[in-house]
Scaffold this motif. Structure first.
Motif, PDB file in Angstrom:
ATOM      1  N   ARG A   1     -24.689 -23.739  45.065  1.00  0.00           N
ATOM      2  CA  ARG A   1     -25.484 -22.661  44.431  1.00  0.00           C
ATOM      3  C   ARG A   1     -26.253 -21.855  45.469  1.00  0.00           C
ATOM      4  O   ARG A   1     -26.364 -20.636  45.370  1.00  0.00           O
ATOM      5  CB  ARG A   1     -26.446 -23.260  43.410  1.00  0.00           C
TER       6      ARG A   1
ATOM      7  N   LYS B   1     -25.341 -21.371  48.584  1.00  0.00           N
ATOM      8  CA  LYS B   1     -24.366 -20.526  49.270  1.00  0.00           C
ATOM      9  C   LYS B   1     -23.998 -19.317  48.421  1.00  0.00           C
ATOM     10  O   LYS B   1     -23.884 -18.201  48.935  1.00  0.00           O
ATOM     11  CB  LYS B   1     -23.100 -21.327  49.602  1.00  0.00           C
ATOM     12  N   ILE B   2     -23.814 -19.537  47.121  1.00  0.00           N
ATOM     13  CA  ILE B   2     -23.492 -18.437  46.219  1.00  0.00           C
ATOM     14  C   ILE B   2     -24.638 -17.429  46.192  1.00  0.00           C
ATOM     15  O   ILE B   2     -24.413 -16.216  46.258  1.00  0.00           O
ATOM     16  CB  ILE B   2     -23.182 -18.970  44.803  1.00  0.00           C
ATOM     17  N   SER B   3     -25.861 -17.908  46.125  1.00  0.00           N
ATOM     18  CA  SER B   3     -27.024 -17.008  46.107  1.00  0.00           C
ATOM     19  C   SER B   3     -27.115 -16.192  47.391  1.00  0.00           C
ATOM     20  O   SER B   3     -27.392 -14.991  47.355  1.00  0.00           O
ATOM     21  CB  SER B   3     -28.308 -17.804  45.918  1.00  0.00           C
TER      22      SER B   3
ATOM     23  N   ARG C   1     -24.393 -13.561  47.346  1.00  0.00           N
ATOM     24  CA  ARG C   1     -24.724 -12.469  46.420  1.00  0.00           C
ATOM     25  C   ARG C   1     -25.752 -11.515  47.020  1.00  0.00           C
ATOM     26  O   ARG C   1     -25.652 -10.303  46.860  1.00  0.00           O
ATOM     27  CB  ARG C   1     -25.242 -13.034  45.107  1.00  0.00           C
TER      28      ARG C   1
ATOM     29  N   ARG D   1     -16.376 -11.531  47.848  1.00  0.00           N
ATOM     30  CA  ARG D   1     -16.120 -11.786  46.429  1.00  0.00           C
ATOM     31  C   ARG D   1     -15.131 -12.933  46.258  1.00  0.00           C
ATOM     32  O   ARG D   1     -15.288 -13.776  45.378  1.00  0.00           O
ATOM     33  CB  ARG D   1     -15.592 -10.527  45.745  1.00  0.00           C
TER      34      ARG D   1
ATOM     35  N   GLU E   1     -14.716 -15.348  48.361  1.00  0.00           N
ATOM     36  CA  GLU E   1     -15.433 -16.568  48.740  1.00  0.00           C
ATOM     37  C   GLU E   1     -16.342 -17.043  47.610  1.00  0.00           C
ATOM     38  O   GLU E   1     -16.432 -18.248  47.340  1.00  0.00           O
ATOM     39  CB  GLU E   1     -16.250 -16.317  50.013  1.00  0.00           C
ATOM     40  N   VAL E   2     -16.997 -16.096  46.931  1.00  0.00           N
ATOM     41  CA  VAL E   2     -17.851 -16.466  45.796  1.00  0.00           C
ATOM     42  C   VAL E   2     -16.994 -17.087  44.695  1.00  0.00           C
ATOM     43  O   VAL E   2     -17.379 -18.097  44.096  1.00  0.00           O
ATOM     44  CB  VAL E   2     -18.647 -15.247  45.268  1.00  0.00           C
TER      45      VAL E   2
ATOM     46  N   LEU F   1     -16.223 -20.567  45.695  1.00  0.00           N
ATOM     47  CA  LEU F   1     -17.407 -21.426  45.565  1.00  0.00           C
ATOM     48  C   LEU F   1     -17.713 -21.748  44.101  1.00  0.00           C
ATOM     49  O   LEU F   1     -18.121 -22.869  43.786  1.00  0.00           O
ATOM     50  CB  LEU F   1     -18.619 -20.763  46.227  1.00  0.00           C
ATOM     51  N   VAL F   2     -17.521 -20.777  43.220  1.00  0.00           N
ATOM     52  CA  VAL F   2     -17.757 -21.028  41.797  1.00  0.00           C
ATOM     53  C   VAL F   2     -16.773 -22.076  41.293  1.00  0.00           C
ATOM     54  O   VAL F   2     -17.138 -22.965  40.521  1.00  0.00           O
ATOM     55  CB  VAL F   2     -17.668 -19.729  40.979  1.00  0.00           C
TER      56      VAL F   2
ATOM     57  N   TRP G   1     -17.994 -25.329  42.537  1.00  0.00           N
ATOM     58  CA  TRP G   1     -19.216 -25.658  41.803  1.00  0.00           C
ATOM     59  C   TRP G   1     -18.864 -26.267  40.447  1.00  0.00           C
ATOM     60  O   TRP G   1     -19.419 -27.286  40.047  1.00  0.00           O
ATOM     61  CB  TRP G   1     -20.063 -24.399  41.655  1.00  0.00           C
TER      62      TRP G   1
END
Length: 101
Positions: free
Chosen positions: A9, A11-13, A16, A47, A49-50, A53-54, A57
């Motif tokens: 989370r 890393k995602i933040s 973003r 995008r 990479e996100v 990661l999601v 997650w």
């Protein structure tokens, strides 16, 4: 397991937040009539990479909805504003009563 979910989370933040900066850079370059292809490629890679990661997650057990940047920022603003003024509505002020006379 919870630490792994929190790390993802974070890393995602971070991604973003970086993405919003790159998006602003792209808008600026478009407004100046400059080539924004390099920044656009970086944004598309971020995008992807996100999205990866999601997926990680969710596989690690993350199930709740991830807030957007706007929701996160408005929530943190509300938290800061809410801590300044605390009113306990359950207890009436001393000497005052809710009974009608």
């Amino acid at each position: 397991m919870d630490n792994k979910i929190n790390e993802i989370r974070r890393k995602i933040s971070t991604l973003r937040a970086e993405m919003t900066l790159i998006e602003a850079s792209i808008r600026d370059q478009v407004n100046r009539d400059l080539d924004c292809s390099e920044a656009s490629y970086r944004l598309m890679a971020m995008r992807a990479e996100v999205a990866q990661l999601v997926g990680r997650w969710k596989a690690a057990g993350g199930g709740e909805r991830l807030p957007t940047v706007r929701e996160r920022l408005s929530r943190s603003f509300e938290d800061r504003a809410g801590t300044k003024v605390k009113v306990d509505k359950a207890k009436p002020a001393p000497g005052h009563s809710n009974a009608r006379v």
